[in-house]
Design a protein around this motif. Structure first.
Motif, PDB file in Angstrom:
ATOM      1  N   GLU A 192       0.829  -1.205   0.000  1.00 20.00           N
ATOM      2  CA  GLU A 192       0.000   0.000   0.000  1.00 20.00           C
ATOM      3  C   GLU A 192       0.864   1.257   0.000  1.00 20.00           C
ATOM      4  N   HIS A 193       1.893   1.249   0.815  1.00 23.62           N
ATOM      5  CA  HIS A 193       2.729   2.439   0.968  1.00 23.62           C
ATOM      6  C   HIS A 193       3.534   2.735  -0.283  1.00 23.62           C
ATOM      7  N   ASN A 194       4.079   1.685  -0.920  1.00 26.23           N
ATOM      8  CA  ASN A 194       5.009   1.893  -2.017  1.00 26.23           C
ATOM      9  C   ASN A 194       4.390   1.867  -3.414  1.00 26.23           C
ATOM     10  N   LEU A 195       3.250   1.199  -3.555  1.00 25.23           N
ATOM     11  CA  LEU A 195       2.715   1.003  -4.906  1.00 25.23           C
ATOM     12  C   LEU A 195       1.321   1.573  -5.124  1.00 25.23           C
ATOM     13  N   LYS A 196       0.748   2.213  -4.121  1.00 28.09           N
ATOM     14  CA  LYS A 196      -0.640   2.660  -4.195  1.00 28.09           C
ATOM     15  C   LYS A 196      -0.938   3.463  -5.453  1.00 28.09           C
ATOM     16  N   GLU A 197      -0.054   4.355  -5.856  1.00 30.82           N
ATOM     17  CA  GLU A 197      -0.305   5.229  -7.002  1.00 30.82           C
ATOM     18  C   GLU A 197       0.356   4.721  -8.286  1.00 30.82           C
ATOM     19  N   SER A 198       0.861   3.506  -8.280  1.00 37.32           N
ATOM     20  CA  SER A 198       1.580   3.006  -9.452  1.00 37.32           C
ATOM     21  C   SER A 198       0.672   2.172 -10.352  1.00 37.32           C
ATOM     22  N   PHE A 199       1.136   1.943 -11.578  1.00 33.17           N
ATOM     23  CA  PHE A 199       0.371   1.148 -12.537  1.00 33.17           C
ATOM     24  C   PHE A 199       0.322  -0.327 -12.140  1.00 33.17           C
ATOM     25  N   CYS A 200       1.294  -0.796 -11.346  1.00 33.57           N
ATOM     26  CA  CYS A 200       1.351  -2.227 -11.004  1.00 33.57           C
ATOM     27  C   CYS A 200       0.596  -2.542  -9.713  1.00 33.57           C
ATOM     28  N   TYR A 201      -0.059  -1.555  -9.134  1.00 40.66           N
ATOM     29  CA  TYR A 201      -0.737  -1.775  -7.852  1.00 40.66           C
ATOM     30  C   TYR A 201      -1.816  -2.854  -7.953  1.00 40.66           C
ATOM     31  N   THR A 202      -2.597  -2.824  -9.024  1.00 42.07           N
ATOM     32  CA  THR A 202      -3.686  -3.798  -9.185  1.00 42.07           C
ATOM     33  C   THR A 202      -3.184  -5.219  -9.208  1.00 42.07           C
ATOM     34  N   GLU A 203      -2.102  -5.470  -9.946  1.00 38.11           N
ATOM     35  CA  GLU A 203      -1.534  -6.821  -9.994  1.00 38.11           C
ATOM     36  C   GLU A 203      -0.933  -7.196  -8.645  1.00 38.11           C
ATOM     37  N   ALA A 204      -0.370  -6.218  -7.961  1.00 37.02           N
ATOM     38  CA  ALA A 204       0.318  -6.504  -6.692  1.00 37.02           C
ATOM     39  C   ALA A 204      -0.631  -6.985  -5.611  1.00 37.02           C
ATOM     40  N   VAL A 205      -1.857  -6.466  -5.606  1.00 35.96           N
ATOM     41  CA  VAL A 205      -2.810  -6.832  -4.567  1.00 35.96           C
ATOM     42  C   VAL A 205      -3.657  -8.035  -4.977  1.00 35.96           C
TER      43      VAL A 205
END
Length: 205
Positions: A192-205
Protein backbone atom coordinates in the motif's frame (compact mmCIF):
# COMPACT_ATOMS: atom_id res chain seq x y z
CA UNK A 1 -6.69 -14.47 -6.18
CA UNK A 2 -3.87 -12.99 -4.13
CA UNK A 3 -1.81 -16.15 -4.63
CA UNK A 4 -2.41 -16.15 -8.37
CA UNK A 5 -1.49 -12.48 -8.62
CA UNK A 6 1.64 -13.07 -6.55
CA UNK A 7 2.62 -15.98 -8.79
CA UNK A 8 2.09 -13.79 -11.84
CA UNK A 9 4.19 -11.02 -10.34
CA UNK A 10 6.93 -13.49 -9.46
CA UNK A 11 6.92 -14.97 -12.96
CA UNK A 12 6.98 -11.58 -14.67
CA UNK A 13 9.90 -10.50 -12.53
CA UNK A 14 11.69 -13.78 -13.10
CA UNK A 15 11.34 -13.62 -16.88
CA UNK A 16 12.39 -9.99 -16.95
CA UNK A 17 15.67 -11.00 -15.34
CA UNK A 18 16.39 -13.19 -18.33
CA UNK A 19 16.15 -10.25 -20.72
CA UNK A 20 17.25 -7.28 -18.65
CA UNK A 21 19.78 -8.55 -16.16
CA UNK A 22 21.52 -11.50 -17.81
CA UNK A 23 24.75 -9.73 -18.69
CA UNK A 24 28.45 -10.35 -18.18
CA UNK A 25 30.67 -8.11 -16.11
CA UNK A 26 33.34 -7.15 -18.61
CA UNK A 27 36.95 -7.36 -17.29
CA UNK A 28 39.45 -4.58 -17.90
CA UNK A 29 36.83 -2.20 -19.30
CA UNK A 30 36.79 1.49 -18.45
CA UNK A 31 33.25 2.04 -17.25
CA UNK A 32 31.31 5.23 -17.28
CA UNK A 33 30.01 6.62 -14.02
CA UNK A 34 26.41 5.66 -13.43
CA UNK A 35 24.03 8.50 -14.24
CA UNK A 36 21.21 8.56 -11.71
CA UNK A 37 17.90 10.28 -12.29
CA UNK A 38 16.68 11.90 -9.10
CA UNK A 39 13.19 10.57 -8.28
CA UNK A 40 10.32 12.99 -7.94
CA UNK A 41 9.13 11.19 -4.82
CA UNK A 42 10.90 9.09 -2.22
CA UNK A 43 10.39 5.36 -2.47
CA UNK A 44 10.66 3.58 0.85
CA UNK A 45 12.11 0.17 0.13
CA UNK A 46 11.16 -2.41 2.78
CA UNK A 47 14.04 -3.55 4.94
CA UNK A 48 15.67 -6.82 3.95
CA UNK A 49 18.76 -8.79 4.81
CA UNK A 50 20.86 -9.07 1.66
CA UNK A 51 22.98 -12.08 0.84
CA UNK A 52 26.40 -12.04 -0.79
CA UNK A 53 26.11 -11.69 -4.54
CA UNK A 54 28.29 -13.92 -6.68
CA UNK A 55 28.59 -12.25 -10.07
CA UNK A 56 29.59 -15.63 -11.50
CA UNK A 57 25.89 -16.55 -11.65
CA UNK A 58 25.29 -13.77 -14.16
CA UNK A 59 28.40 -14.68 -16.12
CA UNK A 60 27.23 -18.30 -16.24
CA UNK A 61 23.84 -17.22 -17.53
CA UNK A 62 25.40 -15.08 -20.23
CA UNK A 63 27.62 -17.93 -21.38
CA UNK A 64 24.56 -20.20 -21.45
CA UNK A 65 22.54 -17.68 -23.43
CA UNK A 66 25.28 -17.21 -25.98
CA UNK A 67 26.30 -20.84 -26.25
CA UNK A 68 23.02 -22.72 -25.92
CA UNK A 69 20.41 -20.27 -27.19
CA UNK A 70 22.33 -18.14 -29.71
CA UNK A 71 21.33 -14.97 -27.90
CA UNK A 72 23.09 -11.72 -28.74
CA UNK A 73 24.47 -9.69 -25.82
CA UNK A 74 26.25 -6.43 -26.61
CA UNK A 75 29.86 -6.49 -25.37
CA UNK A 76 29.31 -3.11 -23.68
CA UNK A 77 26.80 -4.57 -21.20
CA UNK A 78 27.94 -5.54 -17.71
CA UNK A 79 26.48 -6.17 -14.25
CA UNK A 80 27.37 -4.27 -11.11
CA UNK A 81 25.77 -2.95 -7.95
CA UNK A 82 23.52 0.00 -8.66
CA UNK A 83 24.47 3.36 -7.17
CA UNK A 84 21.05 4.72 -8.11
CA UNK A 85 18.86 2.37 -6.10
CA UNK A 86 18.80 -1.08 -4.51
CA UNK A 87 20.43 -4.23 -5.85
CA UNK A 88 22.30 -4.94 -9.05
CA UNK A 89 21.57 -3.87 -12.60
CA UNK A 90 22.72 -3.91 -16.21
CA UNK A 91 24.86 -1.01 -17.41
CA UNK A 92 26.96 -0.15 -20.45
CA UNK A 93 30.68 0.56 -20.45
CA UNK A 94 30.57 3.09 -23.29
CA UNK A 95 28.24 5.36 -25.19
CA UNK A 96 25.83 3.47 -27.41
CA UNK A 97 24.23 4.80 -30.55
CA UNK A 98 20.51 5.37 -30.87
CA UNK A 99 18.98 2.16 -32.19
CA UNK A 100 22.05 0.05 -31.36
CA UNK A 101 21.10 -3.49 -30.36
CA UNK A 102 21.94 -4.25 -26.73
CA UNK A 103 20.51 -7.75 -26.41
CA UNK A 104 18.34 -10.18 -28.31
CA UNK A 105 17.09 -13.47 -26.88
CA UNK A 106 15.50 -16.05 -29.20
CA UNK A 107 12.47 -18.06 -28.12
CA UNK A 108 14.56 -21.10 -27.26
CA UNK A 109 16.24 -18.98 -24.60
CA UNK A 110 12.90 -18.23 -22.93
CA UNK A 111 10.84 -20.22 -20.47
CA UNK A 112 7.56 -21.03 -22.21
CA UNK A 113 4.37 -22.96 -21.51
CA UNK A 114 5.59 -25.54 -24.05
CA UNK A 115 8.56 -26.25 -21.76
CA UNK A 116 6.21 -26.84 -18.84
CA UNK A 117 3.65 -29.12 -20.48
CA UNK A 118 6.46 -30.98 -22.26
CA UNK A 119 8.20 -31.74 -18.96
CA UNK A 120 8.60 -35.55 -18.67
CA UNK A 121 7.87 -35.65 -14.93
CA UNK A 122 5.12 -33.07 -14.47
CA UNK A 123 3.96 -32.12 -17.95
CA UNK A 124 0.67 -34.05 -17.85
CA UNK A 125 -0.24 -32.63 -14.46
CA UNK A 126 0.63 -29.11 -15.63
CA UNK A 127 -1.61 -29.53 -18.67
CA UNK A 128 -4.56 -30.58 -16.48
CA UNK A 129 -4.04 -27.53 -14.25
CA UNK A 130 -4.19 -25.25 -17.28
CA UNK A 131 -7.38 -26.91 -18.49
CA UNK A 132 -9.11 -26.67 -15.11
CA UNK A 133 -7.79 -23.41 -13.71
CA UNK A 134 -9.03 -21.07 -16.44
CA UNK A 135 -7.53 -17.57 -16.69
CA UNK A 136 -4.20 -17.42 -14.93
CA UNK A 137 -3.64 -21.17 -15.12
CA UNK A 138 -0.72 -20.85 -17.53
CA UNK A 139 1.01 -18.36 -15.24
CA UNK A 140 0.64 -20.67 -12.25
CA UNK A 141 2.02 -23.59 -14.27
CA UNK A 142 5.03 -21.62 -15.45
CA UNK A 143 5.82 -20.60 -11.87
CA UNK A 144 5.42 -24.22 -10.74
CA UNK A 145 7.71 -25.41 -13.53
CA UNK A 146 10.44 -22.97 -12.49
CA UNK A 147 10.12 -24.07 -8.86
CA UNK A 148 10.22 -27.75 -9.79
CA UNK A 149 13.34 -27.32 -11.91
CA UNK A 150 15.07 -25.32 -9.17
CA UNK A 151 14.25 -27.77 -6.35
CA UNK A 152 15.43 -30.81 -8.30
CA UNK A 153 18.59 -28.95 -9.28
CA UNK A 154 19.26 -28.21 -5.60
CA UNK A 155 18.58 -31.80 -4.56
CA UNK A 156 21.00 -33.14 -7.14
CA UNK A 157 23.52 -30.36 -6.46
CA UNK A 158 24.07 -30.09 -10.19
CA UNK A 159 23.37 -26.86 -12.08
CA UNK A 160 23.72 -28.69 -15.39
CA UNK A 161 20.79 -30.98 -14.58
CA UNK A 162 18.30 -28.36 -15.75
CA UNK A 163 18.72 -26.85 -19.19
CA UNK A 164 17.74 -23.49 -17.64
CA UNK A 165 19.99 -23.94 -14.60
CA UNK A 166 22.12 -20.82 -15.19
CA UNK A 167 18.94 -18.73 -15.38
CA UNK A 168 17.41 -20.30 -12.27
CA UNK A 169 20.46 -19.30 -10.24
CA UNK A 170 19.72 -15.61 -10.78
CA UNK A 171 16.13 -15.58 -9.47
CA UNK A 172 15.18 -14.27 -5.98
CA UNK A 173 14.14 -17.57 -4.39
CA UNK A 174 14.12 -15.97 -0.97
CA UNK A 175 14.23 -12.41 0.28
CA UNK A 176 17.63 -10.87 -0.24
CA UNK A 177 18.90 -13.71 -2.42
CA UNK A 178 21.32 -12.28 -5.01
CA UNK A 179 20.70 -8.97 -3.24
CA UNK A 180 17.27 -8.80 -4.89
CA UNK A 181 14.09 -7.43 -3.41
CA UNK A 182 10.73 -8.71 -4.58
CA UNK A 183 7.14 -7.78 -3.98
CA UNK A 184 6.28 -11.38 -3.06
CA UNK A 185 8.02 -10.78 0.26
CA UNK A 186 6.26 -7.48 1.03
CA UNK A 187 3.53 -7.10 3.60
CA UNK A 188 0.15 -5.62 2.61
CA UNK A 189 1.20 -2.40 4.33
CA UNK A 190 4.41 -2.19 2.30
CA UNK A 191 2.47 -2.75 -0.92
CA UNK A 192 0.00 0.00 0.00
CA UNK A 193 2.73 2.44 0.97
CA UNK A 194 5.01 1.89 -2.02
CA UNK A 195 2.71 1.00 -4.91
CA UNK A 196 -0.64 2.66 -4.19
CA UNK A 197 -0.31 5.23 -7.00
CA UNK A 198 1.58 3.01 -9.45
CA UNK A 199 0.37 1.15 -12.54
CA UNK A 200 1.35 -2.23 -11.00
CA UNK A 201 -0.74 -1.77 -7.85
CA UNK A 202 -3.69 -3.80 -9.19
CA UNK A 203 -1.53 -6.82 -9.99
CA UNK A 204 0.32 -6.50 -6.69
CA UNK A 205 -2.81 -6.83 -4.57
Amino acid sequence: NNNNNNNMTFLNAGLSVLFAVGSLRQPNVQRQQQQCVKPTALFAYPQMNTMVVDLDVYESMLLWLRGSTDAFINDALFIEESKCGVGYGAFVSKDVKEGELLFEVPRKGCVTIENAIGDPECGRAFKKIIEKAGPGGSTVVLAAYLAKEYLVMLEREDITWSKIGPYLQTLPWERGFNNQEHILFWSDLEVEHNLKESFCYTEAV
